[in-house]
Write a protein that holds these residues in place. Sequence first.
Motif, PDB file in Angstrom:
ATOM      1  N   LEU A  72     -44.916  16.423 -11.422  1.00 47.47           N
ATOM      2  CA  LEU A  72     -44.655  17.609 -12.248  1.00 47.47           C
ATOM      3  C   LEU A  72     -44.284  17.117 -13.642  1.00 47.47           C
ATOM      4  CD1 LEU A  72     -43.850  20.568 -12.936  1.00 47.47           C
ATOM      5  CD2 LEU A  72     -41.676  20.141 -11.754  1.00 47.47           C
ATOM      6  N   THR A  80     -43.182  18.411 -17.393  1.00 48.67           N
ATOM      7  CA  THR A  80     -42.785  19.548 -18.231  1.00 48.67           C
ATOM      8  C   THR A  80     -43.223  19.285 -19.675  1.00 48.67           C
ATOM      9  OG1 THR A  80     -40.573  18.730 -18.833  1.00 48.67           O
ATOM     10  CG2 THR A  80     -40.767  19.954 -16.757  1.00 48.67           C
ATOM     11  N   ALA A  97     -46.412  22.055 -16.676  1.00 49.86           N
ATOM     12  CA  ALA A  97     -45.517  23.181 -16.941  1.00 49.86           C
ATOM     13  C   ALA A  97     -45.164  23.240 -18.424  1.00 49.86           C
ATOM     14  CB  ALA A  97     -44.245  23.015 -16.105  1.00 49.86           C
ATOM     15  N   LEU A 144     -48.820  25.898 -14.956  1.00 52.09           N
ATOM     16  CA  LEU A 144     -47.808  26.894 -14.615  1.00 52.09           C
ATOM     17  C   LEU A 144     -46.935  27.215 -15.827  1.00 52.09           C
ATOM     18  CD1 LEU A 144     -46.374  28.174 -11.998  1.00 52.09           C
ATOM     19  CD2 LEU A 144     -44.743  26.319 -12.326  1.00 52.09           C
ATOM     20  N   CYS A 160     -43.745  27.908 -17.726  1.00 50.73           N
ATOM     21  CA  CYS A 160     -42.380  27.479 -17.393  1.00 50.73           C
ATOM     22  C   CYS A 160     -41.585  27.256 -18.667  1.00 50.73           C
ATOM     23  CB  CYS A 160     -42.467  26.175 -16.585  1.00 50.73           C
ATOM     24  SG  CYS A 160     -40.899  25.343 -16.303  1.00 50.73           S
ATOM     25  N   ASP A 215     -37.330  29.081 -13.520  1.00 53.33           N
ATOM     26  CA  ASP A 215     -38.683  28.611 -13.859  1.00 53.33           C
ATOM     27  C   ASP A 215     -38.894  27.172 -13.357  1.00 53.33           C
ATOM     28  OD1 ASP A 215     -38.910  30.985 -15.238  1.00 53.33           O
ATOM     29  OD2 ASP A 215     -39.623  30.079 -17.108  1.00 53.33           O
ATOM     30  N   ALA A 239     -41.457  25.751 -10.485  1.00 58.27           N
ATOM     31  CA  ALA A 239     -42.461  24.703 -10.731  1.00 58.27           C
ATOM     32  C   ALA A 239     -42.412  23.638  -9.629  1.00 58.27           C
ATOM     33  CB  ALA A 239     -42.235  24.066 -12.109  1.00 58.27           C
TER      34      ALA A 239
END
Length: 253
Positions: A10, A12, A36, A60, A62, A69, A73
């Motif tokens: 993941l 960000t 994200a 996604l 976010c 949020d 995720a």
Amino acid sequence: MIDLKGKTALVTGASRGIGAATAEKLAAYGASVVLAARSTGDIETVAARIRQAGGSAEALACDVSRYEDVAAAVQVAIDRFGRLDILVNNAGLIEPIARLADSDPEHWARVADVNYKGVYFGLRAAIPAMLATGGGTIVTISSGAATSALEGWSHYCSSKAAALSLTRCADKEYREQGIRVVGLSPGTVATDMQVAIKASGINPVSQLDPSVHIPPDWAAEAVAFLCTAEGDDYLGTDFSLKTEEGRKRVGLA
Ligand code: NAP
């Protein structure tokens, strides 16, 4: 060659700059990636590029300053790809750049919400998911600002210092349970953030010639390096890509 096949990451702040480059890099090394950020069109474009190159990616919306949020995720990574192995806490802000007495309290606090609380939210949401599958790696994008003071950057320096403290605390609490927590201080990188810094005209970083900035791909390569056992020497610290030694370790000398 780094092998991240079977792993889920993941990232960000994956809509541009270091985050987009990192998502593409981790995917190129075989990881499935959840991207994200707030700019949904941009993360969808990066995700589409990854899929076109044969990788797996999910985009996604976010806002990392909202815990729900960030938790969502992490859940998307688990629902879509079965697990979460890597979290890259990359989302960050520096604007508006202003000396303390000129700063807008609301805008100053917004930077702290993203750069500091956003990192805590990432750790809080990802650690239980990683513990459930035996471990994982969390890389937080830090900065030399975490350990220095620069005019006009009180929000940025103090929030990056707080993020480094979170890296140290999380390493202390979870290293023995298989959670690898590490920061990356990339040096100056050619992204929109450096364009904003240059435009501010405040402090020596704004005076740098853009030719000295490294490409986002180098920072991405360093993140991938830190996801391997080779990065173990740096757990609980900020690994610096500014030094000759750091670049050599990553293979970027
Ligand atoms: P950038 O090009 O400005 O990108 C920042 C990223 O953060 C964007 O993808 C942005 O996406 C995302 N973001 C901002 N606020 C967010 C929020 N509330 N929720 C989710 N995502 C958010 O900057 P960059 O240079 O790539 O910076 C990435 C990281 O590296 C930051 O943590 C920065 O502090 C750090 N860093 C950069 C440099 C440098 O020289 N560039 C040096 C040291 C450290 P959206 O706007 O779409 O949400």
